[in-house]
Each structure stands twice: as structure tokens, then as C-alpha cells.
Scaffold this motif. Structure first.
Motif, mmCIF file in Angstrom:
data_model
loop_
_atom_site.group_PDB
_atom_site.id
_atom_site.type_symbol
_atom_site.label_atom_id
_atom_site.label_comp_id
_atom_site.label_asym_id
_atom_site.label_seq_id
_atom_site.Cartn_x
_atom_site.Cartn_y
_atom_site.Cartn_z
ATOM 1 N N PHE A 97 0.850 -1.183 0.000
ATOM 2 C CA PHE A 97 0.000 0.000 0.000
ATOM 3 C C PHE A 97 0.896 1.246 0.000
ATOM 4 N N SER A 127 -11.893 -4.743 -4.238
ATOM 5 C CA SER A 127 -11.821 -6.019 -3.533
ATOM 6 C C SER A 127 -12.417 -7.150 -4.358
ATOM 7 N N THR A 136 -11.712 2.080 -5.240
ATOM 8 C CA THR A 136 -10.995 3.358 -5.160
ATOM 9 C C THR A 136 -10.469 3.734 -6.540
ATOM 10 N N LEU A 167 -7.665 0.029 5.013
ATOM 11 C CA LEU A 167 -7.269 -1.097 4.163
ATOM 12 C C LEU A 167 -6.364 -2.071 4.922
ATOM 13 N N TYR A 172 -6.367 -8.157 -3.608
ATOM 14 C CA TYR A 172 -7.166 -7.102 -4.236
ATOM 15 C C TYR A 172 -7.070 -7.254 -5.749
#
Length: 206
Positions: A97, A127, A136, A167, A172
Motif C-alpha cells: 500500500f 476487492s 478506489t 485497508l 485485491y
């Protein structure tokens, strides 16, 4: 008088296109030819028949036959539409991330008509592989604006993965959607989405 189109040679389930109002005095045995321009709805594909209905609102009391006010064209017209399809989404299979990763994808016009319009492609982190619910938005890119039948284009874009306290590490998907806001009327809207799985982890604490 109204003009419609139908996928059936009998004119069933017609799709209304336009209504025209005329004021005329008809003597018995007199006929009148009309020529009108109508706009077909976008996204149609296949053979369609023109359906014309006279006295659509039943304003004329006909004492002999009301059943002959509808006429269906004897020959079908073939309608073509474009169709954007996303394929070959590529990106790293794992990342952290907050990292910047490169995403590439290919979009092909698999339809039967060329495209001359402005549209956008968007990249999301989601997701789910086939849904943008709760996704997003990572990037928005303008598409070429014209694409012939069978032609394609490839985009490569660097995106920054989100980093926040919501998150969690896990699996993902980087999802690409072609024609993100629906500017192109397509024969198939179900193939505008493609994805690539990515395993994301939190960066180490400083």
C-alpha cells in the motif's frame, strides 16, 4: 403517424423512434407519400424492421378497417454498433500500500462499427474482480477518440496505491473500465471491465 423498429418481421415489440403530426384532407382513393428522417438508438446490433403506424392517436374515426393502420417493412435493415472490450490487464502481482505501480491494458473494438467519440478509461483498486462497488479510483485517462472495427490501443499508467488505516493486507484487484462514463453506445456493455489480481501488504513501520 409514428415510426418504430422491431427485431421481428411481424413488427412485434416495436421500439418507438418518432411521432409526426400531419393535417391533411384526403379524398377517397387518394394516397400521400411521406419521407422523414429518424435517429436510431445507439447500441443496436442485427436486423431490424421499420414499423409505421398511421393515425397513431386514433383521431380519425374509420368506419371500415382500423386493423390496416400498421405496416412493417418487407426487408430488414442491418444495424451495426461498436463494442469496446478490455483485455490483458498487466501489473505486478504483489505490492505494498502506498507504492507506485505500473498498470497496462489493451482495449479492442470487437464490434461491427467504427467509433468516433470521446471516452475515458479508468483504473480502480477493488476487492472484487468484476465489480466497482466500493472501489478506489486511481487514474482516469482519455481514450484515442476514434477506433475502427478490429483496432485496439494499449495504455500504460503509473498509479499510486492508497494507504490508510482502513485497508488491510490481502488480495485485491486492479480493475480497468473502458468508456467509464458510458459515452460510447455499444452493442455489449458487459465486457468493458477487466482486472488483474494483486496481493497487497502494509509497508513496514518506520
Amino acid at each position: 403517424e409514428s415510426v418504430a423498429i422491431s427485431a421481428s418481421p411481424t413488427g412485434t415489440s416495436p421500439q418507438h423512434l418518432a411521432t409526426f403530426t400531419f393535417t391533411n384532407i384526403f379524398a377517397p382513393g387518394v394516397s400521400l407519400n411521406r419521407t422523414q428522417a429518424v435517429v436510431l438508438p445507439g447500441g443496436l446490433e442485427g436486423s431490424y424492421y421499420v414499423v409505421v403506424t398511421a393515425d397513431t392517436a386514433n383521431q380519425i374515426a374509420e368506419d371500415i378497417n382500423e386493423a390496416n393502420n400498421i405496416s412493417v417493412a418487407a426487408a430488414a435493415m442491418v444495424v451495426h454498433s461498436p463494442d469496446l472490450a478490455v483485455a490483458r490487464v498487466e501489473s505486478p502481482g504483489a505490492a505494498e500500500f502506498g507504492a507506485i505501480v505500473s498498470v497496462s491494458w489493451t482495449v479492442t473494438n470487437v464490434g461491427t462499427a467504427a467509433i468516433s467519440a470521446l471516452w475515458q478509461d479508468r483504473v480502480y483498486l477493488s476487492s472484487a474482480s468484476n465489480s466497482l462497488s466500493g472501489a478506489t479510483l486511481l487514474a482516469t485517462l482519455s481514450a484515442p477518440g476514434a477506433l475502427a472495427v478490429g483496432d485496439s490501443y494499449t495504455r500504460t499508467q503509473s498509479v499510486t496505491l492508497p494507504l490508510n488505516n482502513v485497508l488491510l493486507s490481502g488480495n485485491y484487484f486492479l480493475v480497468v473500465r473502458a468508456d467509464a462514463v458510458g459515452n460510447v453506445a455499444e452493442s455489449n456493455e458487459d465486457n468493458n471491465l477487466a482486472s488483474r489480481a494483486v496481493a497487497l501488504t502494509l509497508p513496514p513501520l518506520p
